[in-house]
Design a protein around this motif. Structure first.
Motif, PDB file in Angstrom:
ATOM      1  N   PRO A  28     -27.790   9.269 -67.906  1.00  0.00           N
ATOM      2  CA  PRO A  28     -26.464   9.673 -67.407  1.00  0.00           C
ATOM      3  C   PRO A  28     -25.359   8.750 -67.924  1.00  0.00           C
ATOM      4  O   PRO A  28     -25.527   7.532 -67.960  1.00  0.00           O
ATOM      5  N   GLU A  29     -24.259   9.339 -68.314  1.00  0.00           N
ATOM      6  CA  GLU A  29     -23.131   8.551 -68.803  1.00  0.00           C
ATOM      7  C   GLU A  29     -22.212   8.138 -67.662  1.00  0.00           C
ATOM      8  O   GLU A  29     -22.003   8.883 -66.713  1.00  0.00           O
ATOM      9  N   GLY A  30     -21.688   6.930 -67.767  1.00  0.00           N
ATOM     10  CA  GLY A  30     -20.714   6.462 -66.793  1.00  0.00           C
ATOM     11  C   GLY A  30     -21.274   6.194 -65.409  1.00  0.00           C
ATOM     12  O   GLY A  30     -20.534   6.184 -64.423  1.00  0.00           O
ATOM     13  N   LYS A  31     -22.580   5.979 -65.308  1.00  0.00           N
ATOM     14  CA  LYS A  31     -23.205   5.773 -64.000  1.00  0.00           C
ATOM     15  C   LYS A  31     -23.788   4.369 -63.847  1.00  0.00           C
ATOM     16  O   LYS A  31     -24.564   4.110 -62.928  1.00  0.00           O
ATOM     17  N   GLN A  32     -23.393   3.452 -64.724  1.00  0.00           N
ATOM     18  CA  GLN A  32     -23.953   2.098 -64.681  1.00  0.00           C
ATOM     19  C   GLN A  32     -23.585   1.367 -63.387  1.00  0.00           C
ATOM     20  O   GLN A  32     -24.394   0.598 -62.852  1.00  0.00           O
ATOM     21  N   LYS A  33     -22.372   1.617 -62.865  1.00  0.00           N
ATOM     22  CA  LYS A  33     -21.967   0.972 -61.615  1.00  0.00           C
ATOM     23  C   LYS A  33     -22.824   1.460 -60.446  1.00  0.00           C
ATOM     24  O   LYS A  33     -23.179   0.678 -59.562  1.00  0.00           O
ATOM     25  N   ASP A  34     -23.126   2.749 -60.455  1.00  0.00           N
ATOM     26  CA  ASP A  34     -24.005   3.294 -59.410  1.00  0.00           C
ATOM     27  C   ASP A  34     -25.381   2.655 -59.498  1.00  0.00           C
ATOM     28  O   ASP A  34     -25.974   2.270 -58.479  1.00  0.00           O
ATOM     29  N   LEU A  35     -25.892   2.551 -60.729  1.00  0.00           N
ATOM     30  CA  LEU A  35     -27.200   1.935 -60.938  1.00  0.00           C
ATOM     31  C   LEU A  35     -27.200   0.496 -60.438  1.00  0.00           C
ATOM     32  O   LEU A  35     -28.129   0.065 -59.735  1.00  0.00           O
ATOM     33  N   LYS A  36     -26.168  -0.258 -60.774  1.00  0.00           N
ATOM     34  CA  LYS A  36     -26.084  -1.667 -60.389  1.00  0.00           C
ATOM     35  C   LYS A  36     -26.055  -1.835 -58.877  1.00  0.00           C
ATOM     36  O   LYS A  36     -26.713  -2.733 -58.333  1.00  0.00           O
ATOM     37  N   LYS A  37     -25.334  -0.966 -58.177  1.00  0.00           N
ATOM     38  CA  LYS A  37     -25.242  -1.071 -56.716  1.00  0.00           C
ATOM     39  C   LYS A  37     -26.605  -0.841 -56.065  1.00  0.00           C
ATOM     40  O   LYS A  37     -26.993  -1.546 -55.124  1.00  0.00           O
ATOM     41  N   ILE A  38     -27.335   0.153 -56.568  1.00  0.00           N
ATOM     42  CA  ILE A  38     -28.651   0.439 -55.989  1.00  0.00           C
ATOM     43  C   ILE A  38     -29.635  -0.684 -56.322  1.00  0.00           C
ATOM     44  O   ILE A  38     -30.449  -1.086 -55.479  1.00  0.00           O
ATOM     45  N   LYS A  39     -29.552  -1.233 -57.533  1.00  0.00           N
ATOM     46  CA  LYS A  39     -30.441  -2.337 -57.910  1.00  0.00           C
ATOM     47  C   LYS A  39     -30.165  -3.565 -57.050  1.00  0.00           C
ATOM     48  O   LYS A  39     -31.105  -4.267 -56.631  1.00  0.00           O
ATOM     49  N   THR A  40     -28.892  -3.816 -56.777  1.00  0.00           N
ATOM     50  CA  THR A  40     -28.531  -4.962 -55.923  1.00  0.00           C
ATOM     51  C   THR A  40     -29.097  -4.766 -54.528  1.00  0.00           C
ATOM     52  O   THR A  40     -29.647  -5.700 -53.930  1.00  0.00           O
ATOM     53  N   TRP A  41     -28.978  -3.556 -54.009  1.00  0.00           N
ATOM     54  CA  TRP A  41     -29.524  -3.269 -52.677  1.00  0.00           C
ATOM     55  C   TRP A  41     -31.039  -3.426 -52.674  1.00  0.00           C
ATOM     56  O   TRP A  41     -31.606  -4.047 -51.759  1.00  0.00           O
ATOM     57  N   MET A  42     -31.723  -2.884 -53.690  1.00  0.00           N
ATOM     58  CA  MET A  42     -33.187  -2.971 -53.736  1.00  0.00           C
ATOM     59  C   MET A  42     -33.662  -4.414 -53.811  1.00  0.00           C
ATOM     60  O   MET A  42     -34.716  -4.753 -53.261  1.00  0.00           O
TER      61      MET A  42
END
Length: 306
Positions: free
Chosen positions: A17-31
């Motif tokens: 997915p394009e432009g979704k790196q911030k979403d990915l980062k937030k979920i990784k931080t939570w995990m």
């Protein structure tokens, strides 16, 4: 490739997915703050984000439920060797599990499930649910981030005796998993050749259904759903696709391709010994369904079969 990296997509996610790196980062931080959750690939997280339409709250909930359920119900989510006698019997002898090659005009994948052997005594419900979940994992891997799924279930050959063999704990687990954890965009469920005793089935599952899922279910007396692109269906259903026997060979090929991958997938589960807050996993179901209670009598009264 390390097991972590080839799950949930054996051959990798072909379109990221394009432009979704911030979403990915937030979920990784939570995990990273959840010690009981397994370490997973970025692609695994993208699967959940996509399934939840990039809602962070829903994605966190789905991830939590997914790995917790897989840890707490080993009867369904462990021992995933399709070559074992009981699973091989289900895949080869009991039913058809088919992913149709062409998508709908909206881009939705159609999955068709039907009974091959109508003898209820040969069915072990929890094993059938296990096989169903294994096949669905394969399809998610094959499809990548699919726009949506339509499930077609043919009741032809289903007997009242099958209903008598349903395990309530396994059914409850499955309904929770499908509604709160399974990372896909479910768009519709069509039940073909609906049995006259469908009300008995609904009495069993309505207490476990949320209104969102119930609204997706459509019952039909015949073979073909109304306003459905019939050309997508197998030849036996009047469609232009291959025969059921040919699709059966494709399913067998996929099972062979994913043999070791499915066994590895059992490793992806929560570690309850590391969970900071101890709680009964059944509480997941109670809390998720609490605000969606439905009047069973009203549902059965309004049950419509086309």
């Amino acid at each position: 490739m390390a097991p972590k990296l080839n799950h949930p997509f054996m051959e990798g996610l072909k379109v990221v997915p394009e432009g979704k790196q911030k979403d990915l980062k937030k979920i990784k931080t939570w995990m990273s703050s959840q010690p009981h959750l397994p370490e997973i690939s970025d692609q695994y997280i993208y699967l959940f984000l996509h399934a939840c339409y990039y809602s962070h709250e829903k994605t966190r909930s789905a991830i939590e439920n997914y790995f917790t359920i897989r840890s707490n119900y080993p009867a369904i989510f462990s021992d995933r060797d399709y070559k074992s006698a009981k699973l091989h019997h289900i895949f080869i002898k009991l039913g058809y599990l088919i992913s149709l090659p062409k998508t709908t005009p909206e881009g939705y994948r159609v999955l068709l499930y039907s009974v091959k052997d109508n003898d209820p005594t040969k069915m072990v419900f929890s094993d059938c649910i296990k096989a169903f979940c294994m096949y669905n994992d394969i399809i998610l891997s094959e499809d990548g981030l699919q726009e949506g799924y339509i499930v077609v279930f043919d009741m032809k050959g289903v007997q009242l005796g099958h209903l008598a063999r349903v395990s309530l704990p396994a059914l409850r687990c499955f309904m929770l998993y499908i509604q709160e954890a399974h990372p896909c965009r479910l768009k519709a469920i069509h039940v073909l050749n609906t049995a006259s005793w469908i009300h008995h089935v609904m009495r069993l599952i309505v207490p476990l259904l949320k209104s969102e899922l119930l609204s997706l279910i459509k019952f039909h007396t015949g073979n073909i759903p109304e306003n459905f692109p019939t050309e997508l269906l197998p030849a036996e259903y009047g469609g232009e696709a291959a025969t059921m026997k040919e699709f059966e060979k494709e399913t067998e090929f996929l099972l062979g391709k994913y043999h070791h991958w499915l066994i590895e997938s059992s490793e992806f589960k929560s570690d309850e010994s590391k969970r900071e807050k101890k709680a009964s996993w059944w509480g997941l179901f109670n809390s998720s369904n609490k605000s969606n209670e439905m009047d069973e009598k009203t549902v059965l009264k309004n049950l419509q079969i086309d």
